[in-house]
Structure formats: structure tokens, C-alpha cells
Design a protein around this motif. Structure first.
Motif, PDB file in Angstrom:
ATOM      1  N   TRP A 119       0.844  -1.196   0.000  1.00  0.00           N
ATOM      2  CA  TRP A 119       0.000   0.000   0.000  1.00  0.00           C
ATOM      3  C   TRP A 119       0.878   1.244   0.000  1.00  0.00           C
ATOM      4  O   TRP A 119       1.920   1.278   0.673  1.00  0.00           O
ATOM      5  CB  TRP A 119      -0.905   0.033   1.227  1.00  0.00           C
ATOM      6  N   LEU A 120       0.457   2.266  -0.731  1.00  0.00           N
ATOM      7  CA  LEU A 120       1.069   3.590  -0.693  1.00  0.00           C
ATOM      8  C   LEU A 120      -0.026   4.576  -0.295  1.00  0.00           C
ATOM      9  O   LEU A 120      -0.994   4.759  -1.025  1.00  0.00           O
ATOM     10  CB  LEU A 120       1.667   3.966  -2.051  1.00  0.00           C
ATOM     11  N   VAL A 121       0.131   5.177   0.878  1.00  0.00           N
ATOM     12  CA  VAL A 121      -0.900   6.038   1.447  1.00  0.00           C
ATOM     13  C   VAL A 121      -0.338   7.444   1.618  1.00  0.00           C
ATOM     14  O   VAL A 121       0.766   7.622   2.172  1.00  0.00           O
ATOM     15  CB  VAL A 121      -1.394   5.489   2.804  1.00  0.00           C
ATOM     16  N   GLN A 122      -1.086   8.420   1.147  1.00  0.00           N
ATOM     17  CA  GLN A 122      -0.728   9.820   1.360  1.00  0.00           C
ATOM     18  C   GLN A 122      -1.486  10.344   2.579  1.00  0.00           C
ATOM     19  O   GLN A 122      -2.717  10.387   2.579  1.00  0.00           O
ATOM     20  CB  GLN A 122      -1.064  10.670   0.128  1.00  0.00           C
ATOM     21  N   VAL A 123      -0.731  10.704   3.612  1.00  0.00           N
ATOM     22  CA  VAL A 123      -1.313  11.219   4.851  1.00  0.00           C
ATOM     23  C   VAL A 123      -1.364  12.741   4.766  1.00  0.00           C
ATOM     24  O   VAL A 123      -0.336  13.390   4.530  1.00  0.00           O
ATOM     25  CB  VAL A 123      -0.500  10.760   6.073  1.00  0.00           C
ATOM     26  N   ILE A 124      -2.558  13.275   4.934  1.00  0.00           N
ATOM     27  CA  ILE A 124      -2.760  14.722   4.878  1.00  0.00           C
ATOM     28  C   ILE A 124      -2.991  15.218   6.305  1.00  0.00           C
ATOM     29  O   ILE A 124      -3.993  14.854   6.935  1.00  0.00           O
ATOM     30  CB  ILE A 124      -3.953  15.083   3.974  1.00  0.00           C
ATOM     31  N   ALA A 125      -2.034  16.003   6.821  1.00  0.00           N
ATOM     32  CA  ALA A 125      -2.155  16.511   8.189  1.00  0.00           C
ATOM     33  C   ALA A 125      -3.331  17.471   8.303  1.00  0.00           C
ATOM     34  O   ALA A 125      -3.797  18.051   7.310  1.00  0.00           O
ATOM     35  CB  ALA A 125      -0.856  17.190   8.618  1.00  0.00           C
ATOM     36  N   LYS A 126      -3.799  17.621   9.513  1.00  0.00           N
ATOM     37  CA  LYS A 126      -4.963  18.467   9.759  1.00  0.00           C
ATOM     38  C   LYS A 126      -4.643  19.923   9.453  1.00  0.00           C
ATOM     39  O   LYS A 126      -3.620  20.455   9.898  1.00  0.00           O
ATOM     40  CB  LYS A 126      -5.411  18.310  11.213  1.00  0.00           C
ATOM     41  N   ASP A 127      -5.494  20.531   8.632  1.00  0.00           N
ATOM     42  CA  ASP A 127      -5.373  21.937   8.239  1.00  0.00           C
ATOM     43  C   ASP A 127      -4.075  22.212   7.481  1.00  0.00           C
ATOM     44  O   ASP A 127      -3.515  23.324   7.562  1.00  0.00           O
ATOM     45  CB  ASP A 127      -5.468  22.858   9.461  1.00  0.00           C
ATOM     46  N   LYS A 128      -3.553  21.198   6.729  1.00  0.00           N
ATOM     47  CA  LYS A 128      -2.326  21.391   5.963  1.00  0.00           C
ATOM     48  C   LYS A 128      -2.515  20.813   4.561  1.00  0.00           C
ATOM     49  O   LYS A 128      -3.402  20.001   4.311  1.00  0.00           O
ATOM     50  CB  LYS A 128      -1.132  20.725   6.654  1.00  0.00           C
TER      51      LYS A 128
END
Length: 674
Positions: A119-128
Motif C-alpha cells: 500500500w502507498l498512502v498519502q497522509v494529509i495533516a490536519k489543516d495542511k
């Protein structure tokens, strides 16, 4: 079922012949086959780069065409079929889907619980903002999806607590990969820490981590030790190449076949002596060699064996399948066979789909019920030898030329689903045409039934079996009299005309007792006339024709012989309706036949020819005429006796009871004692 299986096998034969026909057309127009090798020197820089992308080899920093061409040659021979597939995938415009995780549990079920995938997952931080913009992420998804790597996006705004628990305080990329080389092992999460946020750099980082799981050999002594070693892996895949690391498609397959196939990369960049390699059958580089207990197989020399992820995946699945692969294959075959019912069934359109839904449900239920004990048996230690011999047979069968053709056709038709569906539909329409023609030759009226008529008959059948008992399921009372039977008492007290008439099968009529009436002093004539007396009324003509056909006997037939059930005939609807129209629903006379004489007052019936459970009588209460010597008579379970023709017309008209006592004609009764 066997007919549908035959049509399915015939369809597969048509697909095989059609694939060979397409190959002949391509050869006639271009002069090349799909297995013909392509010289990379004749290809453009764009095509060479497309080949490297499909094989998963990074070419960043190689601006010259010569360097790119050498990289293609080092990774494996190029065939016309692989070039065509690579160019077709590049021109494809359909977007690849990416999963959006809703929270911790969704992420755990899809990523951390996946033991044999990447799996390749893009984590998007909160409010970023995300690490990769929308266009870059789309390119990344398209690049890794062709190797079976799944992608997704986790927005910390949906579950900030889980992001804090994991330490995802900024936007990043996460890769999930199995931690060990055992099947269904634990997974580990790797976070991208590179400075360059580019698609090629991220892909290079993914390939480096995946390739680190593959055993790498860099000298001949280590190779010979590994080659002669016997361990738990029955199938080993060797890549002999002059590369720094194996291609991405090769590395990803090592993860997918964890526990089934061992992947080994042999780096031959610094080898000066190739004599020891030639001893094991490798004479040129690069080479993809499969080592099994049965021998050595060189991948890439036959039809459909391209240097690509999809082609090698199909090859290894056929060589070393798991139970899930066999189940999916059986599921596809069973459903293809069930869909044949749509074309075999004739008649109303709604009837076709009702039969199809019923067949799909039945076949899939039986398939699942059959697989459950099979899975249980395969886990028994006593069947390990059977499992090993089965895999040995599959390895022998799937290394033949015929198996390579089948794999090539599977790859071709799976990449062209519209062609597969159209050929299946055409095959089904041909089956429908010939089946309809066959039934018309047999004068089958079922093909002319419209939707409304079939729905009406279906509703009649449903309501009959819903509100009325089925005759074949009735328990016959052997010891109770009809006065003591509560079911019969209720039938006598009820108003049958206020209820739907039950559709009781008339098959039981053939099993009722039938014999020839005989008097003590009477006798049969030597021969029975082949024609019947004509009566004055039209109704007697119609009844006499039916009776005449039933009363002919052979010249050597003996008097008083009981008729077998197979000799009796239930009158058709036309005969029954004609008789009922002319006699007021009850036949009033029994036709007289040549050779059948009347019984006089001095004649005494021969009761010895009567069954024991029949009441003695000399008159039919249906037609109110005496039994004549030699006539056919029939007895009901209640013991009352009638002319065979009279009572058959009575019963076939839907009155399934005795005309005298109203006892059900399909229920047995205790024997009478005289």
C-alpha cells in the motif's frame, strides 16, 4: 447441466480458434508474430521509455537514447506482444481508483491487515496541504497501480486522534509492506523521508524497499550453494541480470507470492567466468529461470511470456496456485455455465430470466457448499501427499506449449472484455437459434408462450401448491376408515367451489387397478374387430373412437389378463373436453365393441379375477350400464369399480374423488374383507 458444460467447452474452443485467427491476420498484415523479438535499436526514445516504465526500471539521469536502450536490453528480451501491451496501457485514459480512508478502523482493515500486498498512502495533516499535489498524486497512482500496488489517502481531519497516536503531525507518504518472508506475516509502515518531492524519486524509494526483501547473490560460489540447497520452497524464481537491483515488477511479485515462490536476484555485473553458470543451464544474460523439483524452466521463450508484471503473475498463478485462485476460477466457470440457461431456455422472456436467476442461485450455492468440505479436507495432515501430487501435476501441465497458449489467450481476452462479452453473446444466440429450431421440429408449443400466459401459469402453480396439499406428499391411511379420517370429513363438509381447484398430478391414474371383466360362462371371441360400431349421435362417435384405440388386443392375448400400467393411456385434453361437452361432464354410455358380449341374468361374474380389495358389483354408476364380458374396468382405492373409460374421463376432468363415496382417488384405503 451436462448440456451447459458441453456448450461452455465449445465456447472455449471457439475462443481458442478465434485467437489463432487474429494472430494469422496480424501476421498477414504486418508479417510479425507476438512472440517475435524486437530490436531496441529500431525503437524511438519514447517507446524505450515506455518499456522501462512498464518493467519498473528507473531511468532518471539517462538523457541519451543509447543508455536507455542498453537498460532495456539488460532487463530482458523485448517481444512484439509486450511492446503492443505497453503502448496500449500508455494510451489508456481511464483513471485508477484510490481509496479514501474514513478513520482508524478503515485504515487497519485495508492496510495493516493486508498481509500479501503493498500500500502507498498519502497522509494529509490536519489543516495542511498534501505532500503531493493533485496532478502529481494522479501520476503516482497511475505509475504504481500497474504493478499491483494499491493507493489511498488518509485525511487527519477525519481522525486526528489516530494521527497523533501514529505521530503524523505533517503531511507525508506511508508505504505498507510485509515485514517477513512468511505468508500472512506482520506488516511494517515506512515513511518517506526524501527531500525531493518527485514521482520518479518516490518510485525509486518504493522499489529500493521492496527489492531489499529479495535474496541477492553476487558470486558463483554463493549461487551454487543456493542452487543445490533444498528447503521448504518447491518453486524458486531466479533473475540473472546485469543490473544494480531487480525491476519493480519482479520485486512486487516477490511480495505477492510470499510463502509460495522464492525470488532470487543474481547480480552478474562483476562476473568474469560464466562456466559454472552454464553448468546449470544458463547460457546468456538476462535470464528468468524457474527451478522446480521437476526440473528447470526458462521463462520468456514461449507464447505470452512477456517481461511484465501481468504476464509473469498469470504464469506463477498457474504454476503454484493457492486455494483462493482455484475457487475464483471455479466461480467464473460455474457462472459462465449458468448463464447458458438464458439461451437454452425457450418461451417467454420473463421465463428465461426467472430460470436464469434460479440456476445462478442453485449453482453458486452448490459451489460454496462443495468448497467448504474441500477446504476442510486439505487441512488434514493425511492429505498432504495428495496436495503435493496435485501441485506436481499442475507444474507439469502448465509448463507445456498448450498451457502457454491458454495463458496468452487469457491475457488477451481479459484485456479486451468487450470482445469476450460479444463472443459469448454471439455463441449464446447461436445456441438459442438451434435450440428453437430443434423444438419446432418436435412440435413443442412451449416456444410460442408469451410473457402473460407464462406468468398466469406460474401464478396458478404457485397458488395451487400454496393453498392445497400436494398429492405426492400425502400420507396414505392404511388403518383408518373414511368415516374416521378427519381430513376426509372436512372435505365433505367444505364447499369446494369456493376454493381454488388444486392442480393434482394425474400420474396416479396409471397405477390404479385395471382388468378385464369376465363371466363364468362367458368367453372372448378369437379376434377383436379392428373397427368400432358407429352410433347415431356425434358424441358417441367421438367417445367410441377413443375407446376403440384402447380396446385392440393382439390375436394371442388371453382372456382375463390384467393390463400393465405402461399399456394404459390417460385421455388427452381434446378427448376429455369432447366427451364432457357431449355428455354433460359425465359420460353417459360406454361404447360397445365387437367381441364384447352382454352378460345375462344367468351369467355369474368371475370374481376370482378381481383384486381382493375391490367391491363386487356388475354396474358402472357413471354411465349406469352393466359391465359387459371382456370390457375394461378400473377400481379406485375405496373399492368401487367403474368402466375404465368412464372413470378416467371423470378423474382427468379434475374430480379426484370417487363418484360414489367421494374418497380421494389418490389416497390408499384399508383392504375390505368380504
Amino acid at each position: 447441466m451436462w448440456l451447459k458444460l458441453f456448450f461452455l467447452l465449445l465456447y472455449f474452443l471457439v475462443l481458442f480458434v478465434l485467437a489463432r485467427f487474429f494472430e494469422a491476420i496480424v501476421w498477414y498484415e504486418t508479417g510479425v508474430f507476438a512472440t517475435q523479438l524486437v530490436d531496441p535499436v529500431a525503437l524511438s526514445f519514447k517507446k524505450l521509455r515506455t518499456i522501462l516504465e512498464c518493467r519498473g526500471i528507473c531511468y532518471a539521469g539517462l538523457p541519451e537514447k543509447k543508455d536507455v536502450r542498453e537498460l532495456v536490453q539488460k532487463s530482458g528480451d523485448l517481444m512484439e506482444g509486450e511492446l503492443y501491451s505497453a503502448l496500449r496501457e500508455e494510451e489508456a485514459t481511464e483513471s485508477t481508483s484510490s481509496t479514501n480512508f474514513s478513520g482508524e478502523m478503515h485504515f487497519y482493515e485495508q492496510v495493516e491487515d493486508t498481509k500479501d500486498g503493498i500500500w502507498l498512502v498519502q497522509v494529509i495533516a490536519k489543516d495542511k496541504d498534501p505532500l503531493l499535489c493533485k496532478d502529481q498524486w494522479h501520476k503516482m497512482v497511475k505509475k504504481v497501480s500497474q504493478f499491483g500496488i494499491r493507493t489511498g489517502a488518509f485525511n487527519c481531519s477525519n481522525d486526528s486522534r489516530y494521527c497523533s497516536k501514529r505521530g503524523w503531525l505533517k503531511s507525508t507518504l506511508i508505504m505498507s509492506i510485509p515485514q517477513t518472508n512468511t505468508s500472512k506475516g506482520k506488516v511494517m509502515l515506512k515513511e518517506y523521508s526524501g527531500r525531493k518531492i518527485e514521482v520518479e524519486q518516490i518510485f525509486k524509494w518504493i522499489n529500493a524497499h521492496v527489492a531489499s526483501r529479495i535474496k541477492t547473490i553476487r558470486n558463483t560460489d554463493q549461487l551454487m550453494e543456493e542452487w543445490n540447497k533444498s528447503d521448504r520452497y518447491l518453486v524458486k524464481m531466479y533473475l540473472f541480470a546485469n543490473l544494480d537491483q531487480p525491476p519493480a515488477f519482479y520485486s512486487v511479485l516477490s511480495v505477492k507470492f510470499t510463502g509460495r515462490v522464492e525470488f532470487i536476484f543474481v547480480d552478474v555485473q562483476n562476473w568474469n567466468n560464466d562456466s559454472r553458470v552454464k553448468e546449470i543451464g544458463v547460457h546468456q544474460f538476462p535470464a528468468y529461470v524457474v527451478k522446480t523439483p521437476e526440473g528447470i524452466y526458462k521463462y520468456g521463450n514461449t507464447t505470452g511470456e512477456f517481461i511484465s508484471h501481468h504476464a509473469m503473475d498469470v504464469f506463477l498463478r498457474s504454476l503454484q496456485p493457492e486455494v483462493n485462485d482455484l475457487f475464483v476460477l471455479s466461480l467464473v466457470l460455474v457462472n459462465l455455465m449458468a448463464w447458458m440457461d438464458l439461451f437454452i431456455t425457450q418461451g417467454a422472456t420473463i421465463k428465461r430470466f426467472v430460470v436464469l436467476i434460479s440456476t445462478l442461485g442453485t449453482y453458486n450455492s452448490l459451489l460454496i457448499m462443495s468448497w467448504l468440505p474441500i477446504i476442510g479436507f486439505l487441512q488434514l495432515p493425511y492429505l498432504e501427499s495428495f496436495y503435493e501430487y496435485s501441485l506436481k501435476f499442475l507444474r507439469y501441465a502448465n509448463t507445456t506449449t498448450l498451457a502457454s497458449w491458454v495463458r496468452a489467450d487469457w491475457t488477451f481476452y481479459s484485456s479486451h472484455p468487450a470482445l469476450f462479452l460479444s463472443t459469448y453473446l454471439g455463441h449464446g444466440l447461436l445456441i438459442d437459434y438451434f435450440e428453437k429450431k430443434r423444438r419446432r421440429n418436435n412440435n413443442d408449443d412451449e416456444i410460442n408462450v408469451n410473457n402473460l400466459e407464462w406468468l398466469s401459469s406460474l401464478w396458478d402453480w404457485y397458488t395451487s401448491y400454496l393453498f392445497h396439499p400436494i398429492a405426492s406428499f400425502q400420507h396414505y391411511p392404511h388403518t383408518l376408515d373414511w368415516e374416521e379420517d378427519p381430513d376426509l370429513l372436512l372435505e365433505r363438509l367444505a364447499f369446494p367451489d369456493l376454493w381454488l381447484h388444486p392442480l393434482i398430478p394425474t400420474d396416479y391414474i396409471k397405477n390404479l387397478s385395471t382388468w378385464r371383466f369376465k363371466s363364468v360362462t362367458g368367453h372372448f371371441e378369437d379376434e377383436i374387430s379392428e373397427s368400432c360400431h358407429e352410433t347415431d349421435s356425434d358424441s358417441e362417435n367421438e367417445s367410441s373412437d377413443v375407446m376403440c384405440n384402447k380396446s385392440r388386443m393382439s390375436d394371442n392375448e388371453e382372456a382375463g389378463t390384467n393390463l400393465m400400467p405402461a399399456e394404459r393411456k390417460v385421455p388427452t385434453n381434446e378427448e376429455m373436453n369432447a366427451s364432457e361437452r357431449n355428455s354433460g361432464n359425465i359420460p353417459q354410455s360406454t361404447p360397445r365393441l365387437h367381441g364384447i358380449t352382454s352378460i345375462t341374468d344367468d351369467d355369474e361374474p368371475d370374481w376370482s379375477t378381481w383384486p381382493n380389495n375391490m367391491l363386487h358389483c356388475s354396474e358402472c354408476v357413471v354411465c349406469l350400464e352393466n359391465f359387459r364380458n371382456g370390457c375394461l374396468i378400473m377400481g379406485l382405492p375405496c373399492g368401487h369399480v367403474f368402466h375404465q373409460q368412464c372413470i378416467v374421463v371423470w378423474l382427468a376432468g379434475g374430480r379426484h374423488c370417487c363418484p360414489v363415496c367421494r374418497w380421494a382417488s389418490y389416497k390408499k384405503k384399508h383392504n375390505f374383507v368380504r
